[in-house]
Design a protein around this motif. Sequence first.
Motif, mmCIF file in Angstrom:
data_model
loop_
_atom_site.group_PDB
_atom_site.id
_atom_site.type_symbol
_atom_site.label_atom_id
_atom_site.label_comp_id
_atom_site.label_asym_id
_atom_site.label_seq_id
_atom_site.Cartn_x
_atom_site.Cartn_y
_atom_site.Cartn_z
ATOM 1 N N MET A 219 0.832 -1.203 0.000
ATOM 2 C CA MET A 219 0.000 0.000 0.000
ATOM 3 C C MET A 219 0.870 1.259 0.000
ATOM 4 O O MET A 219 0.619 2.202 -0.743
ATOM 5 C CB MET A 219 -0.906 -0.010 1.234
ATOM 6 C CG MET A 219 -1.778 1.238 1.350
ATOM 7 S SD MET A 219 -2.912 1.422 -0.043
ATOM 8 C CE MET A 219 -3.778 2.906 0.429
ATOM 9 N N ASP A 220 1.919 1.267 0.848
ATOM 10 C CA ASP A 220 2.806 2.426 0.916
ATOM 11 C C ASP A 220 3.413 2.729 -0.444
ATOM 12 O O ASP A 220 3.464 3.885 -0.882
ATOM 13 C CB ASP A 220 3.935 2.179 1.924
ATOM 14 C CG ASP A 220 3.427 2.111 3.351
ATOM 15 O OD1 ASP A 220 2.211 2.287 3.554
ATOM 16 O OD2 ASP A 220 4.239 1.878 4.251
ATOM 17 N N TYR A 221 3.880 1.677 -1.132
ATOM 18 C CA TYR A 221 4.544 1.861 -2.413
ATOM 19 C C TYR A 221 3.587 2.416 -3.459
ATOM 20 O O TYR A 221 3.947 3.288 -4.262
ATOM 21 C CB TYR A 221 5.131 0.526 -2.903
ATOM 22 C CG TYR A 221 6.015 -0.176 -1.901
ATOM 23 C CD1 TYR A 221 6.832 0.546 -1.030
ATOM 24 C CD2 TYR A 221 6.034 -1.561 -1.809
ATOM 25 C CE1 TYR A 221 7.641 -0.094 -0.113
ATOM 26 C CE2 TYR A 221 6.841 -2.209 -0.899
ATOM 27 C CZ TYR A 221 7.645 -1.473 -0.047
ATOM 28 O OH TYR A 221 8.441 -2.095 0.863
ATOM 29 N N VAL A 222 2.363 1.908 -3.452
ATOM 30 C CA VAL A 222 1.362 2.360 -4.423
ATOM 31 C C VAL A 222 1.047 3.837 -4.230
ATOM 32 O O VAL A 222 0.966 4.604 -5.198
ATOM 33 C CB VAL A 222 0.070 1.520 -4.290
ATOM 34 C CG1 VAL A 222 -1.033 2.095 -5.185
ATOM 35 C CG2 VAL A 222 0.341 0.070 -4.639
ATOM 36 N N VAL A 223 0.880 4.253 -2.975
ATOM 37 C CA VAL A 223 0.559 5.652 -2.680
ATOM 38 C C VAL A 223 1.697 6.572 -3.116
ATOM 39 O O VAL A 223 1.481 7.612 -3.739
ATOM 40 C CB VAL A 223 0.263 5.843 -1.179
ATOM 41 C CG1 VAL A 223 0.106 7.328 -0.841
ATOM 42 C CG2 VAL A 223 -1.003 5.087 -0.784
ATOM 43 N N LEU A 224 2.931 6.192 -2.795
ATOM 44 C CA LEU A 224 4.092 7.022 -3.136
ATOM 45 C C LEU A 224 4.273 7.150 -4.649
ATOM 46 O O LEU A 224 4.525 8.244 -5.167
ATOM 47 C CB LEU A 224 5.360 6.435 -2.502
ATOM 48 C CG LEU A 224 5.464 6.534 -0.981
ATOM 49 C CD1 LEU A 224 6.617 5.692 -0.464
ATOM 50 C CD2 LEU A 224 5.618 7.979 -0.533
ATOM 51 N N ILE A 225 4.138 6.038 -5.353
ATOM 52 C CA ILE A 225 4.291 6.072 -6.809
ATOM 53 C C ILE A 225 3.138 6.836 -7.458
ATOM 54 O O ILE A 225 3.334 7.608 -8.407
ATOM 55 C CB ILE A 225 4.382 4.635 -7.371
ATOM 56 C CG1 ILE A 225 5.698 3.987 -6.917
ATOM 57 C CG2 ILE A 225 4.308 4.640 -8.889
ATOM 58 C CD1 ILE A 225 5.827 2.512 -7.284
ATOM 59 N N SER A 226 1.939 6.666 -6.916
ATOM 60 C CA SER A 226 0.775 7.387 -7.447
ATOM 61 C C SER A 226 0.942 8.890 -7.298
ATOM 62 O O SER A 226 0.530 9.664 -8.173
ATOM 63 C CB SER A 226 -0.501 6.934 -6.726
ATOM 64 O OG SER A 226 -0.752 5.561 -6.947
ATOM 65 N N ALA A 227 1.556 9.324 -6.191
ATOM 66 C CA ALA A 227 1.781 10.752 -5.970
ATOM 67 C C ALA A 227 2.675 11.335 -7.059
ATOM 68 O O ALA A 227 2.429 12.446 -7.556
ATOM 69 C CB ALA A 227 2.411 10.976 -4.594
ATOM 70 N N VAL A 228 3.689 10.580 -7.455
ATOM 71 C CA VAL A 228 4.587 11.041 -8.518
ATOM 72 C C VAL A 228 3.860 11.063 -9.857
ATOM 73 O O VAL A 228 4.028 11.998 -10.654
ATOM 74 C CB VAL A 228 5.838 10.140 -8.597
ATOM 75 C CG1 VAL A 228 6.712 10.529 -9.792
ATOM 76 C CG2 VAL A 228 6.647 10.237 -7.308
ATOM 77 N N ILE A 229 3.032 10.056 -10.119
ATOM 78 C CA ILE A 229 2.267 10.015 -11.369
ATOM 79 C C ILE A 229 1.325 11.212 -11.464
ATOM 80 O O ILE A 229 1.213 11.867 -12.509
ATOM 81 C CB ILE A 229 1.471 8.699 -11.470
ATOM 82 C CG1 ILE A 229 2.428 7.508 -11.611
ATOM 83 C CG2 ILE A 229 0.501 8.749 -12.654
ATOM 84 C CD1 ILE A 229 1.742 6.159 -11.571
ATOM 85 N N ILE A 230 0.661 11.528 -10.355
ATOM 86 C CA ILE A 230 -0.260 12.680 -10.341
ATOM 87 C C ILE A 230 0.507 13.980 -10.594
ATOM 88 O O ILE A 230 0.073 14.833 -11.382
ATOM 89 C CB ILE A 230 -0.999 12.753 -8.992
ATOM 90 C CG1 ILE A 230 -1.966 11.570 -8.858
ATOM 91 C CG2 ILE A 230 -1.765 14.075 -8.864
ATOM 92 C CD1 ILE A 230 -2.578 11.437 -7.480
ATOM 93 N N GLY A 231 1.659 14.135 -9.921
ATOM 94 C CA GLY A 231 2.453 15.348 -10.104
ATOM 95 C C GLY A 231 2.980 15.487 -11.522
ATOM 96 O O GLY A 231 2.916 16.565 -12.120
ATOM 97 N N ALA A 232 3.479 14.369 -12.087
ATOM 98 C CA ALA A 232 4.010 14.400 -13.454
ATOM 99 C C ALA A 232 2.894 14.666 -14.456
ATOM 100 O O ALA A 232 3.073 15.426 -15.420
ATOM 101 C CB ALA A 232 4.707 13.078 -13.772
ATOM 102 N N GLY A 233 1.728 14.054 -14.234
ATOM 103 C CA GLY A 233 0.596 14.271 -15.129
ATOM 104 C C GLY A 233 0.119 15.707 -15.096
ATOM 105 O O GLY A 233 -0.220 16.289 -16.141
ATOM 106 N N THR A 234 0.115 16.301 -13.913
ATOM 107 C CA THR A 234 -0.291 17.710 -13.789
ATOM 108 C C THR A 234 0.654 18.615 -14.565
ATOM 109 O O THR A 234 0.222 19.532 -15.274
ATOM 110 C CB THR A 234 -0.304 18.127 -12.306
ATOM 111 O OG1 THR A 234 -1.218 17.298 -11.581
ATOM 112 C CG2 THR A 234 -0.716 19.586 -12.152
ATOM 113 N N ALA A 235 1.954 18.350 -14.440
ATOM 114 C CA ALA A 235 2.942 19.177 -15.138
ATOM 115 C C ALA A 235 2.873 18.980 -16.648
ATOM 116 O O ALA A 235 3.063 19.925 -17.422
ATOM 117 C CB ALA A 235 4.345 18.850 -14.638
#
Length: 238
Positions: free
Chosen positions: A1-17
């Motif tokens: 769960m921890d890994y999924v949340v951390l990786i998802s945060a990066v995906i959201i940030g990269a997608g926003t940019a």
Amino acid sequence: MDYVVLISAVIIGAGTAYFFQNNSKFSKQLLMFSAGLLLAITVLDMFPSLYIDGGFNAGIWIIIGVGIQLILEGLSKGIEHGHLHSSDHHTDSVIPVSIMLGLFIHSFLEGTPLEVHHLHNHDVHDHHLHSSNILWALSIHKVSETIVLSTFLFSLHIKRIYAFSILILFAVSAPVGAFLGSFLEPDIYPKLLGIVAGIFLHISSVIIFESNEKHSLNWQKLLLVFSGMFIGFLISII
């Protein structure tokens, strides 16, 4: 769960940019909110735990964490708190290795205490620290951090495959830190947590204070910071 949340945060940030090129205002607002949240979790969750587990020497590890972050910022040029631009580097056609190295080490260290506490909870004892609190505060900060990093990478004259490769490495850096941290002995946990608390304390303070260079009241920034602090308070007492 921890890994999924951390990786998802990066995906959201990269997608926003990537999809919203004009994201400067949103990025700054999210940075302010995450700074308040990080500060609250650090003071309300991490500090009490540190002084229970680490005793008198707990403050030393916090200071060491602040010192480590100061060194890392010399490499990363302040990407952690949103102050990096393509003009900060000599050329916009070369991947800035030192900046990436500093940021990856920073991200790796942030992830290390997550699984130590989770896997050895019965050894560390059940004082009011929950690794999930750190996880959510870190993830929100990582979204804003990734927006800054992605915007910087996309502004460079490099192939997109290189930019996305760097983002993938960044996405796994904190999970790798969490994974390796799971193999550490429980008695190392207070020291590790103290270092990360020092990193969080420094980053959140820099974001808050550097955003008010003119020392004037900015109600929007105050509202964002206090909102983050309030959410952090609610998380800490749940």
